[in-house]
Design a protein around this motif. Structure first.
Motif, PDB file in Angstrom:
ATOM      1  N   GLU A   1       0.832  -1.069   0.154  1.00 29.94           N
ATOM      2  CA  GLU A   1      -0.083  -0.075   0.200  1.00 29.94           C
ATOM      3  C   GLU A   1       0.814   1.283   0.113  1.00 29.94           C
ATOM      4  O   GLU A   1       1.863   1.405   0.900  1.00 29.94           O
ATOM      5  CB  GLU A   1      -0.881  -0.018   1.250  1.00 29.94           C
ATOM      6  CG  GLU A   1      -1.990   1.080   1.198  1.00 29.94           C
ATOM      7  CD  GLU A   1      -3.214   0.801   2.241  1.00 29.94           C
ATOM      8  OE1 GLU A   1      -3.053  -0.059   2.983  1.00 29.94           O
ATOM      9  OE2 GLU A   1      -3.990   1.723   2.326  1.00 29.94           O
ATOM     10  N   PRO A   2       0.587   1.990  -0.873  1.00 31.42           N
ATOM     11  CA  PRO A   2       1.486   3.262  -0.865  1.00 31.42           C
ATOM     12  C   PRO A   2       1.251   4.309   0.125  1.00 31.42           C
ATOM     13  O   PRO A   2       0.078   4.384   0.808  1.00 31.42           O
ATOM     14  CB  PRO A   2       1.201   3.906  -2.085  1.00 31.42           C
ATOM     15  CG  PRO A   2      -0.306   3.676  -2.415  1.00 31.42           C
ATOM     16  CD  PRO A   2      -0.540   2.267  -1.894  1.00 31.42           C
ATOM     17  N   THR A   3       2.468   4.852   0.638  1.00 28.89           N
ATOM     18  CA  THR A   3       2.114   5.881   1.785  1.00 28.89           C
ATOM     19  C   THR A   3       2.107   7.301   1.388  1.00 28.89           C
ATOM     20  O   THR A   3       1.649   8.209   2.098  1.00 28.89           O
ATOM     21  CB  THR A   3       3.211   5.607   2.829  1.00 28.89           C
ATOM     22  OG1 THR A   3       4.738   5.390   2.015  1.00 28.89           O
ATOM     23  CG2 THR A   3       3.105   4.316   3.604  1.00 28.89           C
ATOM     24  N   ASN A   4       2.952   7.698   0.562  1.00 26.99           N
ATOM     25  CA  ASN A   4       3.044   9.214  -0.166  1.00 26.99           C
ATOM     26  C   ASN A   4       1.738   9.373  -0.952  1.00 26.99           C
ATOM     27  O   ASN A   4       1.220   8.702  -1.574  1.00 26.99           O
ATOM     28  CB  ASN A   4       4.475   9.643  -0.361  1.00 26.99           C
ATOM     29  CG  ASN A   4       4.759   9.005  -1.886  1.00 26.99           C
ATOM     30  OD1 ASN A   4       3.808   9.378  -2.625  1.00 26.99           O
ATOM     31  ND2 ASN A   4       5.867   8.549  -2.009  1.00 26.99           N
ATOM     32  N   SER A  10      -0.851   6.550  -9.032  1.00 23.29           N
ATOM     33  CA  SER A  10      -1.113   5.309  -8.235  1.00 23.29           C
ATOM     34  C   SER A  10      -0.986   3.884  -9.142  1.00 23.29           C
ATOM     35  O   SER A  10      -1.259   4.205 -10.499  1.00 23.29           O
ATOM     36  CB  SER A  10      -2.484   5.517  -7.682  1.00 23.29           C
ATOM     37  OG  SER A  10      -3.203   4.197  -7.195  1.00 23.29           O
ATOM     38  N   VAL A  11      -0.769   2.778  -8.683  1.00 23.22           N
ATOM     39  CA  VAL A  11      -0.840   1.689  -9.568  1.00 23.22           C
ATOM     40  C   VAL A  11      -2.005   0.831  -9.174  1.00 23.22           C
ATOM     41  O   VAL A  11      -2.199  -0.319  -9.534  1.00 23.22           O
ATOM     42  CB  VAL A  11       0.348   0.619  -9.478  1.00 23.22           C
ATOM     43  CG1 VAL A  11       1.523   1.596  -9.900  1.00 23.22           C
ATOM     44  CG2 VAL A  11       0.550   0.488  -8.111  1.00 23.22           C
ATOM     45  N   LEU A  28       1.500  -1.552 -12.995  1.00 24.52           N
ATOM     46  CA  LEU A  28       2.500  -0.339 -13.519  1.00 24.52           C
ATOM     47  C   LEU A  28       1.904  -0.004 -15.065  1.00 24.52           C
ATOM     48  O   LEU A  28       1.840   1.193 -15.312  1.00 24.52           O
ATOM     49  CB  LEU A  28       3.742  -0.711 -13.391  1.00 24.52           C
ATOM     50  CG  LEU A  28       4.947   0.378 -13.777  1.00 24.52           C
ATOM     51  CD1 LEU A  28       4.628   1.607 -12.532  1.00 24.52           C
ATOM     52  CD2 LEU A  28       6.306  -0.096 -13.778  1.00 24.52           C
ATOM     53  N   LEU A  29       1.670  -1.023 -15.815  1.00 24.65           N
ATOM     54  CA  LEU A  29       1.164  -0.633 -17.071  1.00 24.65           C
ATOM     55  C   LEU A  29      -0.122   0.011 -17.159  1.00 24.65           C
ATOM     56  O   LEU A  29      -0.202   0.869 -18.044  1.00 24.65           O
ATOM     57  CB  LEU A  29       1.231  -2.050 -17.841  1.00 24.65           C
ATOM     58  CG  LEU A  29       0.727  -1.967 -19.411  1.00 24.65           C
ATOM     59  CD1 LEU A  29       1.859  -1.448 -20.028  1.00 24.65           C
ATOM     60  CD2 LEU A  29       0.439  -3.296 -19.799  1.00 24.65           C
ATOM     61  N   ASN A  30      -1.188  -0.250 -16.224  1.00 25.55           N
ATOM     62  CA  ASN A  30      -2.096   0.274 -15.994  1.00 25.55           C
ATOM     63  C   ASN A  30      -2.005   1.671 -15.585  1.00 25.55           C
ATOM     64  O   ASN A  30      -2.616   2.450 -16.198  1.00 25.55           O
ATOM     65  CB  ASN A  30      -2.785  -0.458 -14.771  1.00 25.55           C
ATOM     66  CG  ASN A  30      -4.305  -0.302 -14.865  1.00 25.55           C
ATOM     67  OD1 ASN A  30      -5.016   0.019 -15.815  1.00 25.55           O
ATOM     68  ND2 ASN A  30      -5.094  -0.844 -13.553  1.00 25.55           N
ATOM     69  N   CYS A  31      -1.050   2.058 -14.632  1.00 26.46           N
ATOM     70  CA  CYS A  31      -0.822   3.490 -14.359  1.00 26.46           C
ATOM     71  C   CYS A  31      -0.469   4.207 -15.586  1.00 26.46           C
ATOM     72  O   CYS A  31      -0.772   5.400 -16.127  1.00 26.46           O
ATOM     73  CB  CYS A  31       0.150   3.399 -13.308  1.00 26.46           C
ATOM     74  SG  CYS A  31       0.955   5.134 -13.120  1.00 26.46           S
ATOM     75  N   LEU A  32       0.619   3.570 -16.367  1.00 31.29           N
ATOM     76  CA  LEU A  32       0.977   4.097 -17.569  1.00 31.29           C
ATOM     77  C   LEU A  32       0.028   4.331 -18.702  1.00 31.29           C
ATOM     78  O   LEU A  32      -0.068   5.369 -19.438  1.00 31.29           O
ATOM     79  CB  LEU A  32       2.032   3.156 -18.302  1.00 31.29           C
ATOM     80  CG  LEU A  32       2.950   3.869 -19.539  1.00 31.29           C
ATOM     81  CD1 LEU A  32       3.933   4.939 -18.879  1.00 31.29           C
ATOM     82  CD2 LEU A  32       4.065   2.650 -19.966  1.00 31.29           C
ATOM     83  N   SER A  33      -1.028   3.393 -18.698  1.00 31.89           N
ATOM     84  CA  SER A  33      -2.049   3.614 -19.706  1.00 31.89           C
ATOM     85  C   SER A  33      -2.875   4.857 -19.456  1.00 31.89           C
ATOM     86  O   SER A  33      -3.050   5.714 -20.372  1.00 31.89           O
ATOM     87  CB  SER A  33      -2.917   2.286 -19.643  1.00 31.89           C
ATOM     88  OG  SER A  33      -4.222   2.526 -20.083  1.00 31.89           O
ATOM     89  N   PHE A  34      -3.053   5.000 -18.067  1.00 27.24           N
ATOM     90  CA  PHE A  34      -3.835   6.579 -17.795  1.00 27.24           C
ATOM     91  C   PHE A  34      -3.031   7.435 -18.276  1.00 27.24           C
ATOM     92  O   PHE A  34      -3.699   8.625 -18.833  1.00 27.24           O
ATOM     93  CB  PHE A  34      -4.391   6.466 -16.332  1.00 27.24           C
ATOM     94  CG  PHE A  34      -5.012   7.811 -16.106  1.00 27.24           C
ATOM     95  CD1 PHE A  34      -6.188   7.715 -16.505  1.00 27.24           C
ATOM     96  CD2 PHE A  34      -4.119   8.700 -15.342  1.00 27.24           C
ATOM     97  CE1 PHE A  34      -6.860   9.189 -16.399  1.00 27.24           C
ATOM     98  CE2 PHE A  34      -4.775  10.091 -15.186  1.00 27.24           C
ATOM     99  CZ  PHE A  34      -6.149  10.213 -15.628  1.00 27.24           C
ATOM    100  N   TRP A  35      -1.719   7.655 -17.758  1.00 20.04           N
ATOM    101  CA  TRP A  35      -0.956   8.837 -17.865  1.00 20.04           C
ATOM    102  C   TRP A  35      -0.752   9.128 -19.444  1.00 20.04           C
ATOM    103  O   TRP A  35      -0.364  10.164 -19.918  1.00 20.04           O
ATOM    104  CB  TRP A  35       0.227   8.865 -17.099  1.00 20.04           C
ATOM    105  CG  TRP A  35      -0.298   9.286 -15.728  1.00 20.04           C
ATOM    106  CD1 TRP A  35      -0.410   8.190 -14.897  1.00 20.04           C
ATOM    107  CD2 TRP A  35      -0.582  10.179 -15.101  1.00 20.04           C
ATOM    108  NE1 TRP A  35      -1.034   8.600 -13.597  1.00 20.04           N
ATOM    109  CE2 TRP A  35      -1.227  10.208 -13.884  1.00 20.04           C
ATOM    110  CE3 TRP A  35      -1.216  11.601 -15.766  1.00 20.04           C
ATOM    111  CZ2 TRP A  35      -1.842  11.154 -13.209  1.00 20.04           C
ATOM    112  CZ3 TRP A  35      -1.677  12.601 -15.112  1.00 20.04           C
ATOM    113  CH2 TRP A  35      -2.083  12.568 -13.551  1.00 20.04           C
TER     114      TRP A  35
END
Lengths: 287, 575
Positions: free
Chosen positions: B9-12, B20-21, B121-128
């Motif tokens: 779970e990310p903290t920052n 976000s991933v 990570l690919l999912n995050c890249l897809s949005f951006w």
């Protein structure tokens, strides 16, 4: 929050009252009424003036009635359960996966009917129409064929007639811009291309259109059956003044036409300028 | 299969909310992104309608702000830009992010019982990437020498330097390329996730139809977006590096040996599947929602999956029906006409199944249900009018008229939009832990479907009367001026339609922060997403559930009195 709840309650009671719903529907109808009731408006196409025009109308209305029939079934199948099968607490819906042999048979029968009635019927008529009319482009040798070359450009239609000598690309050719004069009752055969971007020759009264692409020659034809003046449009987006790229088609009775053509050909010779290469576009008729 | 597929779970703040991933955050990002673009595309539609009803009049209120150079008047170039960008935005930046980006990201992992997408990570890249595409597209509106004016189809040679030297068209192509790249990433991710991460017992025969629709759409995305990508690259090369892939030799301005029709083939090999890319998730969603709210099993589940698969397979072999007037050979034309007609068979199977799903149900007319029934209605209208467009004998006249505009708006735009609205309202309680107001939802539905159907049915009449599309002004010649009254009526309806969307905006924003708190399973359905806690924990499922029942076992005779649904993790009592 309290005020908000109160407002929502009031909105709910307003919405649930039949009067609100009815007046909403009425208001929507009234919005359209003034436009609908005023006179001098057209609600459909201009009457067809080409010999294959009736084929379009017949096919259009055949499909329309088939669609009205099919869509009515859909609407009824939505309305009946919407009224009859609304949620009642305690009642259980009919449990059915629709995977029985009976359901499969029914689905197959309806699929077959869709294909045979809706598709195949329309398809057979359309194929016949295409072969007998739109794609049945008359050969040059056929008697009475009148040939016209078209050069479309941003934003004008250039038409070239053979003139007195019966050949394209000679001094007595008749050149017309945004205006086309053809004889009534003869097959008019076009070959066209474009100088710059794609244009599409659309003569609604004659019930056809054809794209003219740069770098290629396309053929299309029609046979006018009523003398008169008709609108020529460009149907393919061609840039800034696409909407201004229109012209007029004059269909003349054959004796009037012959006089016009003889005069125009003479004028063509008089105005011919061998230096003007822009105006000397033409090609040998592509068989 | 999927037990150890977790990430910390990310903290920052940035890793949590921006880069976000987590599929749940990305789904919400796609949702907001799609809604904003839907708004921008919608305002463009309103401007187009204003110009058509009142040609050359300055746009009231916002006109002088938007078009200061002309004193609020939309000039022909701006008009061309508006409908070009309206189409591009609605398809690539509005509907795709909503119905594929948002619904896909939200529904796929939760419905199949996974903790996240397989490639977070690919999912995050897809949005951006799609975000970058949106930025490039938006920036292209403001470049000197003008934005794109070549229509959303971008046909050469109008889209090459033969027509314009401005960088707007190039930036448009780059934007489409980036958005396409994002869709490919999403497609690969969705397909792999569905194949690899299904919970134990979640067989292909138990997948919710929503997931089936999204899975098939992903296949189309992966197969056909590369084609439009290559078309865009070739177009960019023609514009920037002076190649002549699409510029033929006879063109005065130093043309080469290319062919503008080549582009049309490339574009429509992608362009027709794109229709199904948007409509398949819609079919899947309503296949589920109709069953959920009719409290009945989805009728002919296998037939629906089969029909959707058949459409997926057929999607690329019917594309020629967009090109009937280009000089396509008679043999090709007739083949494409026949193949297109065949699509009506799987479509008929779907209608048959949907209508039987609600037949003898116990129908709860919630807002998602209204939208689903709305899809049957508008898709029925749109699909049937497709017969006119598929038949060459009628298409020769109707092609490039308003008939086509009415047809594809009902088929693709309205159906996908309705399904997206239905899905948003349906998934909202799990996404944000609150319910959307059903009252405002119903008001929004009726004030959308009535004007929408009037506008586009009016366009059928206009098209049949011979009014070409993409005209700046229909009053400059008598032939079209006599049809102007329909343009005015359609505009009135369109404005009503546009203003009704404010109800949705209000409802969405209000419910997001002040809505009634939602229970865990407010719709009382059995799919895995509704068996989790609200709000969702970081890993969705503490223990990966084991699926033992199908997704649609509503009103099963063995269920106890007073209960008409069963969770996919529960055994049916009779067993």
């Amino acid at each position: 929050m309290k005020l908000h709840t109160k407002m929502m309650q009031r909105l709910t009671s307003l919405w649930t009252s039949g009067i609100t719903r009815a007046s909403l529907g009425l208001a929507i109808l009234c919005g359209m009424a003034p436009e609908a009731l005023a006179g001098g408006k057209r609600w459909g196409p201009v009457p067809f003036a080409s010999d294959f025009g009736y084929r379009f109308e017949d096919l259009f209305w055949l499909i329309t009635w088939l669609c009205v029939g099919s869509f009515s079934i859909v609407v009824i199948m939505i309305l009946i359960p919407s009224v009859r099968d609304r949620y009642k607490p305690g009642r259980k819906a009919h449990f059915d996966h629709g995977a029985s042999l009976k359901d499969k048979r029914l689905a197959t029968v309806i699929s077959a009917a869709t294909f045979l009635v809706l598709d195949a019927w329309v398809l057979v008529i359309a194929m016949t129409d295409l072969r007998e009319a739109w794609w049945n482009i008359p050969e040059s040798e056929e008697a009475g064929v009148y040939e016209v070359e078209v050069l479309a450009q941003q934003w004008a239609w250039n038409f070239r007639h053979k003139g007195a000598d019966g050949k394209f690309g000679t001094a007595d050719d008749i050149l017309q811009m945004n205006e086309l004069t053809v004889p009534n009752g003869r097959s008019v055969s076009f070959q066209g291309t474009s100088k710059d971007v794609i244009h599409s020759l659309f003569i609604p009264a004659m019930r056809f259109k054809k794209d003219f692409n740069p770098g290629d020659i396309n053929s299309v034809w029609f046979k006018p059956i009523t003398a008169g003046n008709y609108t020529i449009l460009c149907a393919e987006l061609c840039g800034y003044a696409h909407y201004q790229m229109f012209g007029e088609l004059h269909v003349l009775e054959s004796d009037t036409f012959d006089n016009w053509a003889a005069d125009a050909s003479e004028l063509g010779v008089a105005a011919y300028d061998s230096e003007d290469t822009e105006a000397r576009w033409a090609w040998d008729w592509k068989e | 299969m999927s037990g150890d597929h977790i990430h910390a779970e990310p903290t920052n703040f940035f890793r949590k909310h921006v880069f976000s991933v987590d599929h749940k955050v990305i789904a919400k990002q796609f949702l907001w992104f799609g809604l904003v673009w839907l708004g921008i595309g919608g305002i463009m539609a309103m401007l187009i309608r204003w110009q058509l009803a009142n040609p050359g009049d300055p746009v009231p209120v916002i006109g002088s702000f938007l078009f200061p150079r002309t004193g609020g008047v939309i000039d022909p170039a701006t008009y061309n830009t508006l409908f070009t960008m309206h189409g591009t935005i609605m398809i690539f930046l509005g509907l795709t992010p909503l119905i594929i980006g948002c619904v896909g990201n939200w529904a796929i992992p939760l419905m199949i019982g996974a903790r996240d997408m397989i490639f977070p990570l690919l999912n995050c890249l897809s949005f951006w990437t799609v975000f970058a595409g949106g930025c490039v597209g938006f920036y292209s509106l403001f470049v000197p020498l003008g934005a794109t004016e070549a229509g959303w189809t971008g046909y050469p040679t109008l889209s090459t330097t033969v027509n314009g030297l401005g960088s707007g068209e190039t930036l448009w192509a780059i934007a489409v390329f980036l958005i396409g790249a994002s869709s490919i990433m999403g497609g690969i991710n969705y397909m792999t996730t569905v194949i690899r991460l299904r919970a134990p017992g979640m067989t292909w025969g138990r997948l919710p139809l929503t997931v089936w629709g999204l899975f098939l759409t992903s296949a189309l995305n992966v197969l056909f977006i590369p084609v439009i990508g290559s078309a865009m690259l070739l177009l960019i090369m023609d514009r920037v590096f002076g190649t002549t892939f699409f510029v033929p030799a006879s063109i005065m301005q130093g043309g080469g040996g290319g062919d503008p029709i080549l582009y049309q083939h490339l574009f429509w090999i992608f362009g027709h599947p794109e229709v199904y890319i948007l409509i398949l998730p819609a079919w899947g969603i309503i296949g589920d929602l109709l069953s959920f709210f009719a409290r009945k099993p989805a009728f002919g589940y296998r037939a629906q999956v089969g029909a959707m698969t058949a459409v997926t397979v057929l999607s690329a072999v019917v594309y020629g029906h967009h090109m009937f007037t280009t000089g396509l050979s008679a043999m090709l034309g007739e083949s494409f006409m026949l193949l297109t007609m065949i699509i009506s068979v799987p479509a008929e199977i779907l209608f048959f199944s949907w209508l039987h799903t609600i037949w003898r149900g116990n129908i709860r007319f919630t807002v998602p249900m209204l939208w689903s029934v709305g899809v049957i209605f508008v898709f029925g209208l749109g699909g049937l009018t497709g017969i006119y467009c598929a038949t060459i004998g009628t298409d020769i006249f109707l092609h490039d008229t308003y008939f086509i505009v009415g047809h594809f708006h009902l088929t693709m735009a309205a159906s996908a939009l309705f399904a997206a609205f239905g899905a948003i309202v349906f998934f909202f309680p799990k996404m944000f832990g609150r319910m959307m107001s059903p009252l405002l939802g119903k008001l929004h539905f009726w004030l959308t479907i009535i004007p929408l159907v009037s506008v586009f049915c009016m366009m059928f009449v206009m098209g049949y009367a011979g009014m070409p599309r993409r005209y700046y002004d229909h009053t400059s010649m008598e032939f079209l001026a006599s049809l102007q009254h329909m343009n005015k009526a359609a505009t009135h309806m369109a404005f009503l339609l546009g203003s009704a969307q404010l109800i949705f905006v209000f409802n969405f924003i209000k419910s997001r922060w002040f809505g009634k708190p939602a229970s865990t399973n407010p719709w009382e359905v059995g799919t895995l997403d509704w068996q989790t806690e609200t709000p969702l924990p970081h890993y969705n499922f503490k223990d990966i559930p084991t699926v033992v029942t199908g997704p649609h076992e509503f009103s099963h005779p063995a269920l106890p009195e007073g209960r008409d649904w069963i969770s996919m993790t529960e055994e049916l009592p009779s067993a």
